[in-house]
Design an enzyme around this catalytic site. Structure first.
Site, PDB file in Angstrom:
ATOM      1  N   ASP A  32       1.192  -1.120   0.180  1.00  0.00           N
ATOM      2  CA  ASP A  32      -0.097   0.198  -0.439  1.00  0.00           C
ATOM      3  C   ASP A  32       0.581   1.259  -0.186  1.00  0.00           C
ATOM      4  O   ASP A  32       0.226   2.255  -0.423  1.00  0.00           O
ATOM      5  CB  ASP A  32      -0.827  -0.258   1.358  1.00  0.00           C
ATOM      6  CG  ASP A  32      -2.447  -1.032   0.810  1.00  0.00           C
ATOM      7  OD1 ASP A  32      -2.218  -1.726   0.300  1.00  0.00           O
ATOM      8  OD2 ASP A  32      -2.878  -1.197   2.473  1.00  0.00           O
ATOM      9  N   ASP A  36       0.321   4.367  -2.883  1.00  0.00           N
ATOM     10  CA  ASP A  36       0.058   5.474  -1.817  1.00  0.00           C
ATOM     11  C   ASP A  36       1.164   6.767  -2.448  1.00  0.00           C
ATOM     12  O   ASP A  36       0.737   7.769  -2.907  1.00  0.00           O
ATOM     13  CB  ASP A  36      -0.189   5.547  -0.378  1.00  0.00           C
ATOM     14  CG  ASP A  36      -1.523   4.763  -0.093  1.00  0.00           C
ATOM     15  OD1 ASP A  36      -1.871   4.387  -1.080  1.00  0.00           O
ATOM     16  OD2 ASP A  36      -1.035   4.442   0.754  1.00  0.00           O
ATOM     17  N   ARG A 135     -28.867   0.192 -16.196  1.00  0.00           N
ATOM     18  CA  ARG A 135     -29.772  -0.650 -16.539  1.00  0.00           C
ATOM     19  C   ARG A 135     -31.115   0.551 -16.838  1.00  0.00           C
ATOM     20  O   ARG A 135     -32.030   0.650 -17.916  1.00  0.00           O
ATOM     21  CB  ARG A 135     -30.413  -1.324 -16.452  1.00  0.00           C
ATOM     22  CG  ARG A 135     -31.537  -2.885 -17.598  1.00  0.00           C
ATOM     23  CD  ARG A 135     -31.564  -3.630 -17.095  1.00  0.00           C
ATOM     24  NE  ARG A 135     -32.727  -4.755 -17.731  1.00  0.00           N
ATOM     25  CZ  ARG A 135     -33.490  -4.037 -17.188  1.00  0.00           C
ATOM     26  NH1 ARG A 135     -34.395  -3.587 -16.369  1.00  0.00           N
ATOM     27  NH2 ARG A 135     -34.995  -4.970 -17.879  1.00  0.00           N
ATOM     28  N   GLU A 170     -22.596  -7.298 -13.277  1.00  0.00           N
ATOM     29  CA  GLU A 170     -23.269  -6.644 -12.993  1.00  0.00           C
ATOM     30  C   GLU A 170     -22.636  -6.401 -11.388  1.00  0.00           C
ATOM     31  O   GLU A 170     -21.648  -6.382 -10.657  1.00  0.00           O
ATOM     32  CB  GLU A 170     -24.052  -7.903 -12.828  1.00  0.00           C
ATOM     33  CG  GLU A 170     -24.944  -7.912 -10.972  1.00  0.00           C
ATOM     34  CD  GLU A 170     -26.456  -7.175 -11.869  1.00  0.00           C
ATOM     35  OE1 GLU A 170     -26.497  -7.471 -12.950  1.00  0.00           O
ATOM     36  OE2 GLU A 170     -27.719  -8.066 -11.127  1.00  0.00           O
ATOM     37  N   TYR A 220     -19.049  -7.839 -11.995  1.00  0.00           N
ATOM     38  CA  TYR A 220     -18.623  -9.000 -12.581  1.00  0.00           C
ATOM     39  C   TYR A 220     -19.439  -8.191 -13.743  1.00  0.00           C
ATOM     40  O   TYR A 220     -20.422  -8.237 -14.020  1.00  0.00           O
ATOM     41  CB  TYR A 220     -18.896 -10.506 -12.275  1.00  0.00           C
ATOM     42  CG  TYR A 220     -18.125 -10.609 -11.375  1.00  0.00           C
ATOM     43  CD1 TYR A 220     -17.368 -11.087 -11.459  1.00  0.00           C
ATOM     44  CD2 TYR A 220     -18.600 -11.707  -9.579  1.00  0.00           C
ATOM     45  CE1 TYR A 220     -16.389 -11.759 -10.845  1.00  0.00           C
ATOM     46  CE2 TYR A 220     -17.645 -12.433  -9.086  1.00  0.00           C
ATOM     47  CZ  TYR A 220     -16.505 -12.186  -9.706  1.00  0.00           C
ATOM     48  OH  TYR A 220     -15.916 -12.857  -8.186  1.00  0.00           O
ATOM     49  N   LYS A 286     -27.093 -20.062 -21.021  1.00  0.00           N
ATOM     50  CA  LYS A 286     -26.587 -19.186 -21.503  1.00  0.00           C
ATOM     51  C   LYS A 286     -26.361 -20.157 -23.183  1.00  0.00           C
ATOM     52  O   LYS A 286     -25.894 -21.148 -23.107  1.00  0.00           O
ATOM     53  CB  LYS A 286     -25.802 -18.117 -21.712  1.00  0.00           C
ATOM     54  CG  LYS A 286     -26.383 -16.961 -20.749  1.00  0.00           C
ATOM     55  CD  LYS A 286     -25.527 -16.274 -20.768  1.00  0.00           C
ATOM     56  CE  LYS A 286     -25.872 -14.678 -19.752  1.00  0.00           C
ATOM     57  NZ  LYS A 286     -24.281 -13.924 -19.687  1.00  0.00           N
ATOM     58  N   LYS A 310     -34.104 -19.135 -10.815  1.00  0.00           N
ATOM     59  CA  LYS A 310     -34.319 -18.326  -9.557  1.00  0.00           C
ATOM     60  C   LYS A 310     -34.042 -19.505  -8.041  1.00  0.00           C
ATOM     61  O   LYS A 310     -34.839 -20.736  -8.173  1.00  0.00           O
ATOM     62  CB  LYS A 310     -35.357 -17.644  -9.243  1.00  0.00           C
ATOM     63  CG  LYS A 310     -34.834 -16.548 -10.327  1.00  0.00           C
ATOM     64  CD  LYS A 310     -34.143 -15.279  -9.968  1.00  0.00           C
ATOM     65  CE  LYS A 310     -34.330 -13.713 -10.700  1.00  0.00           C
ATOM     66  NZ  LYS A 310     -35.436 -13.751 -10.193  1.00  0.00           N
ATOM     67  N   CYS A 407     -37.047   1.023  31.910  1.00  0.00           N
ATOM     68  CA  CYS A 407     -36.980   1.955  32.907  1.00  0.00           C
ATOM     69  C   CYS A 407     -38.246   1.403  34.344  1.00  0.00           C
ATOM     70  O   CYS A 407     -38.448   2.115  34.870  1.00  0.00           O
ATOM     71  CB  CYS A 407     -37.620   3.822  32.335  1.00  0.00           C
ATOM     72  SG  CYS A 407     -38.844   3.432  32.166  1.00  0.00           S
ATOM     73  N   CYS A 427     -36.623   7.295  30.029  1.00  0.00           N
ATOM     74  CA  CYS A 427     -36.053   6.077  30.133  1.00  0.00           C
ATOM     75  C   CYS A 427     -34.443   6.153  29.993  1.00  0.00           C
ATOM     76  O   CYS A 427     -34.338   7.031  29.021  1.00  0.00           O
ATOM     77  CB  CYS A 427     -36.825   5.828  29.386  1.00  0.00           C
ATOM     78  SG  CYS A 427     -36.816   3.643  28.890  1.00  0.00           S
TER      79      CYS A 427
HETATM   80 ZN   LIG Z   1     -38.740   3.063  28.970  1.00  0.00          ZN
END
Ligand SMILES: [Zn+2]
Length: 484
Positions: A32, A36, A135, A170, A220, A286, A310, A407, A427
């Site tokens: 990193d 950076d 879309r 997606e 993806y 597909k 699904k 309370c 409370c």
């Molecule tokens: Zn209370």
């Protein structure tokens, strides 16, 4: 000037490559710190020479100006939705229709996970990312280019400068980022997102792209919508080409022959669902060959060459050990199910919502019951029903207490309202929640004052209400945990 220009180009090339290795290949080659440092150098140069700034520079990933609104984009190629099937029989029907229409015995299928995210279109001119859109209704979407630029796995520059390319992908929020985002929001009293899909949608439609950048979305890519300067003859070939260009393409790109093989792959995807780092809601089969797709054609709504299978919402059985009451900032008392921990949709669940007392009564949910928990991509699981056949007579009917669990003052229920409230403005549970809300970002934005600290301050009687926050002394704070 020429050497500056060269240095800038070198920096961009390096940063784009490191970015690709990190976000697309998941295989970083620099630390990193180095990354950076190069980025800081590039930012400094672009600030000094603004005429050399370009929209495909990696510096643009952090987000930029705040938009007034989104501009509409007409899709040249319609972004169609898919037909759905829910059973093996329905899938076999789809396969039979397809094979008959093509006059062949076994159809060659690509089978992919169906990511539960948001479909977007990405357009490239001469290898540079020029436009990204939602879309929308399939014909017209919204221009979200600046927001999509912040998605690290979307290449801003392709490895080959083909004249024109439009791809579909997606965008999603990985579960881990989603959980962290909600934790953050909870600690500052902001409303939680129901599921990663909603969180991704909310993040993509931000007018301030800096917020989108912080949300760490991913993508993806799974389809070529339009292309100039390259011939592609099958789905598999196009995915391989997209990978080569630097896209993060949908995983598992094998081919399957006939309904039986394709269905086995759909099942396999369904079984690994809970172990993935992101949400999927099905699998897509597909037809692989583009020539066959063309001869199959499309209906007005959906292509005839693909189908979405699904998966049902994930459900698990558990035991309801107890009902815990939570008093919110406005005094609403919410019943939560305390469950025997159970693994569902990739995480361990020990709490679920029971919504309100009417829900408990209508479903006849009793303490000790065996219950069915459902998690349909939602962060907070829900008790959907009781398995009454598993009762042994020891189950206890739950009743709302007459007094507040925090309370002891009486609880009220307004006519026609499901919610039960504590109306005591002193409370402690409400006090705590309102102090947390007061300190939160949308209100006063007091750094470091999250729920844990507020709870400690209240426990130690250092504060009783919001006003006391202003009288806290340094000595009061250093004595607390986390403040060492
Ligand atoms: Zn209370």
């Amino acid at each position: 000037m020429e050497t500056i220009k060269q240095e800038i180009e070198q920096l961009r090339l390096k940063l784009n490559q490191y970015n690709y290795e990190y976000y697309v290949l998941d295989n970083p080659t620099v630390d990193d710190f180095t990354y950076d440092a190069l980025m800081q150098r590039l930012i400094a140069l672009e600030e000094e020479y603004p005429q050399l700034k370009t929209p495909d520079s990696p510096t643009q990933r952090v987000g930029g100006e705040v938009l007034e609104g989104f501009v509409e984009v007409a899709h040249q190629v319609q972004m169609q939705s898919l037909g759905d099937v829910f059973s093996k029989e329905e899938f076999e029907d789809f396969d039979r229709r397809t094979a008959n229409a093509l006059g062949i015995d076994k159809v060659e299928y690509a089978v992919e996970m169906k990511i539960d995210g948001l479909s977007v279109s990405l357009e490239y001119e001469n290898g540079a990312f020029v436009r990204g859109s939602t879309r929308g209704n399939g014909f017209v979407g919204e221009d979200i280019t600046t927001n999509l630029r912040t998605v690290s796995s979307i290449p801003l520059k392709l490895k080959e400068e083909i004249p024109y390319l439009e791809v579909r992908g997606e965008v999603f929020m990985p579960r881990e980022n989603f959980l962290r985002l909600n934790e953050q929001r909870e600690s500052i009293g902001e409303p939680l997102f129901a599921n990663p899909r909603n969180a991704a949608a909310g993040s993509l439609r931000q007018l301030d792209s800096k917020i989108t950048a912080q949300r760490k979305l991913d993508i993806y890519v799974f389809n070529v919508q339009q292309i100039e300067g390259k011939e592609l003859s099958s789905h598999q070939e196009s995915l391989q080409y997209l990978s080569f260009l630097g896209f993060k393409t949908i995983p598992h790109q094998n081919l399957f022959y006939g309904a039986e093989e394709a269905y086995a792959e759909i099942q396999r995807i369904g079984e690994m669902r809970g172990e993935l780092s992101f949400d999927i809601d099905g699998a897509v089969a597909k037809v692989n060959q583009f020539s066959q797709r063309e001869s199959l054609g499309t209906t007005t709504k959906t292509p005839r060459w693909a189908i979405a299978y699904k998966f049902p919402a994930e459900q698990q059985e558990s035991k309801l050990l107890d009902v815990a009451l939570q008093v919110g900032r406005t005094g609403v008392v919410t019943p939560n199910a305390v469950l025997q921990p159970v693994r569902i949709a990739g995480s361990t669940v020990s709490r679920a919502t029971l919504h309100n007392i009417d829900y408990i009564r209508d479903k006849d949910i009793r303490i000790g019951d065996t219950v069915v928990i459902q998690k349909a991509g939602d962060i907070i699981p829900e008790v959907v029903r009781v398995l009454t056949e598993k009762r042994d007579g020891t189950e206890q009917v739950f009743t709302m207490p007459d007094t507040c669990p925090a309370c002891d003052e009486p609880l009220y229920r307004e006519e026609g309202e499901a919610a039960v409230r504590c109306q005591n403005s002193n409370c402690p549970a409400q006090q705590m929640r309102s102090i947390i809300h007061f300190a939160s970002r949308p209100a006063m934005d007091i750094e470091g004052l999250g729920p844990a600290v507020v709870e400690q301050l209240l426990d130690e009687k250092l504060i009783a209400d919001v006003g006391d926050l202003y009288f806290l002394k340094f000595e009061d704070l250093v004595a607390l945990e986390r403040f060492g």
